[in-house]
Write a protein that holds these residues in place. Structure first.
Motif, PDB file in Angstrom:
ATOM      1  N   ALA A  39       0.829  -1.208   0.000  1.00 20.92           N
ATOM      2  CA  ALA A  39       0.000   0.000   0.000  1.00 20.92           C
ATOM      3  C   ALA A  39       0.862   1.256   0.000  1.00 20.92           C
ATOM      4  CB  ALA A  39      -0.927  -0.008   1.212  1.00 20.92           C
ATOM      5  N   VAL A  40       1.965   1.227   0.749  1.00 22.37           N
ATOM      6  CA  VAL A  40       2.861   2.387   0.796  1.00 22.37           C
ATOM      7  C   VAL A  40       3.524   2.606  -0.562  1.00 22.37           C
ATOM      8  CG1 VAL A  40       4.994   3.283   1.801  1.00 22.37           C
ATOM      9  CG2 VAL A  40       3.260   2.277   3.277  1.00 22.37           C
ATOM     10  N   ILE A  41       3.944   1.515  -1.209  1.00 19.61           N
ATOM     11  CA  ILE A  41       4.541   1.648  -2.547  1.00 19.61           C
ATOM     12  C   ILE A  41       3.532   2.237  -3.526  1.00 19.61           C
ATOM     13  CG2 ILE A  41       5.495   0.386  -4.509  1.00 19.61           C
ATOM     14  CD1 ILE A  41       7.400   0.640  -2.126  1.00 19.61           C
ATOM     15  N   ALA A  42       2.287   1.758  -3.457  1.00 23.81           N
ATOM     16  CA  ALA A  42       1.243   2.298  -4.337  1.00 23.81           C
ATOM     17  C   ALA A  42       1.023   3.784  -4.075  1.00 23.81           C
ATOM     18  CB  ALA A  42      -0.055   1.521  -4.134  1.00 23.81           C
ATOM     19  N   LEU A  43       1.067   4.182  -2.789  1.00 18.18           N
ATOM     20  CA  LEU A  43       0.913   5.588  -2.439  1.00 18.18           C
ATOM     21  C   LEU A  43       2.078   6.411  -2.972  1.00 18.18           C
ATOM     22  CD1 LEU A  43      -0.733   7.702  -0.847  1.00 18.18           C
ATOM     23  CD2 LEU A  43       0.627   7.099   1.169  1.00 18.18           C
ATOM     24  N   ALA A  44       3.279   5.841  -2.899  1.00 21.88           N
ATOM     25  CA  ALA A  44       4.471   6.547  -3.394  1.00 21.88           C
ATOM     26  C   ALA A  44       4.380   6.807  -4.894  1.00 21.88           C
ATOM     27  CB  ALA A  44       5.722   5.732  -3.068  1.00 21.88           C
ATOM     28  N   LEU A  45       3.809   5.873  -5.620  1.00 22.73           N
ATOM     29  CA  LEU A  45       3.690   6.040  -7.072  1.00 22.73           C
ATOM     30  C   LEU A  45       2.745   7.185  -7.434  1.00 22.73           C
ATOM     31  CD1 LEU A  45       3.517   2.291  -8.155  1.00 22.73           C
ATOM     32  CD2 LEU A  45       5.456   3.859  -8.394  1.00 22.73           C
ATOM     33  N   ARG A  46       1.836   7.525  -6.499  1.00 24.66           N
ATOM     34  CA  ARG A  46       0.886   8.607  -6.762  1.00 24.66           C
ATOM     35  C   ARG A  46       1.382   9.953  -6.240  1.00 24.66           C
ATOM     36  NH1 ARG A  46      -2.732   4.742  -4.609  1.00 24.66           N
ATOM     37  NH2 ARG A  46      -3.053   6.063  -2.773  1.00 24.66           N
TER      38      ARG A  46
END
Length: 252
Positions: A43-50
């Protein structure tokens, strides 16, 4: 092993997650914590991509959580002598450790009614949104199931450690719990009503890193407790008749 930033681990890594854990392989993170760490890391990686501006912080954080999930090893656990893979922790959470949450609210009902409703622990999921169930095991012990970040669940057994009728309920989790926690609920006269004050200290899955991730995902515990108490106030003030529990023995 594939880069943790693409969210894909090798077959060997996932086999490591499934295989039995021994005292000699350095694994010190239990199954539940590894699952929470993996989901939170993704979830954190997905947030970082945004969020481009936060990538310098979020990518390393997400990578650390994914590594914790895949390898089952945690340097913080090792430094504290904490090994949830073998079922032992420092429980209850010692003063000055873990995450502390404190909140209070005024309920416009007599203290005796407020206390007895709370003391019947099966009532708690009615206003605590993160709780799925509380099962009373005996006079002092109960089993709790709660929602954790990223759609996971955690469970623990708790024991009442101190109790004064109409004044105080204090508890601690028992060894082997998914979350080590200790706390108290105080019932204080406030005019015609009752001040309810909750003090909680807990050690979340994935430690303080897990707590930081929960905040990033909008699941901040302080806010949850405040919302729970607001719902409690609504339930109590809307009730025509309180639910009474047995009278507990006073503990000193």
């Amino acid at each position: 092993m594939a880069s943790p930033y693409n969210g894909v681990a090798s077959n060997e890594s996932w086999e490591n997650l499934r295989r039995p854990q021994t005292a000699d392989d350095g694994i010190n993170v239990g199954k539940t914590e590894r699952l929470v760490s993996g989901i939170a890391g993704a979830a954190v990686i997905a947030l970082a991509l945004r969020r481009k501006r936060l990538r310098g912080v979020l990518f390393p954080l997400g990578g650390t959580l994914l590594s914790r999930a895949v390898t089952g090893r945690c340097a913080v656990n090792r430094a504290l002598g904490r090994n949830t893979a073998r079922g032992y922790r420092a429980s209850p959470v010692a003063r000055g450790e873990g995450i502390k949450v404190e909140s209070n609210i005024i309920v416009n009902r007599p203290r005796e009614e407020v206390y007895h409703f709370w003391r019947q622990l099966e009532n708690l999921p009615r206003f605590m949104d993160h709780l799925e169930s509380v099962t009373v095991l005996d006079e002092d012990r109960s089993h709790w199931v709660a929602k954790a970040p990223a759609g996971t669940k955690v469970e623990w057994d708790a024991s009442i450690q101190d109790e004064i009728e109409n004044e105080l309920i204090a508890w601690r989790s028992l060894p082997g719990s998914d979350i080590d926690n200790t706390g108290s609920v105080h019932f204080i006269p406030a005019g015609d009503g009752t001040e309810v004050r909750v003090v909680l200290r807990y050690d979340p899955p994935a430690g303080k890193v897990g707590a930081a991730v929960a905040k990033l995902l909008g699941e901040e515990p302080e806010q949850q407790i405040e919302e729970d108490l607001r719902r409690f106030k609504q339930v109590m003030e809307a009730a025509e008749a309180p639910v009474r529990s047995r009278k507990p023995a006073k503990r000193g």
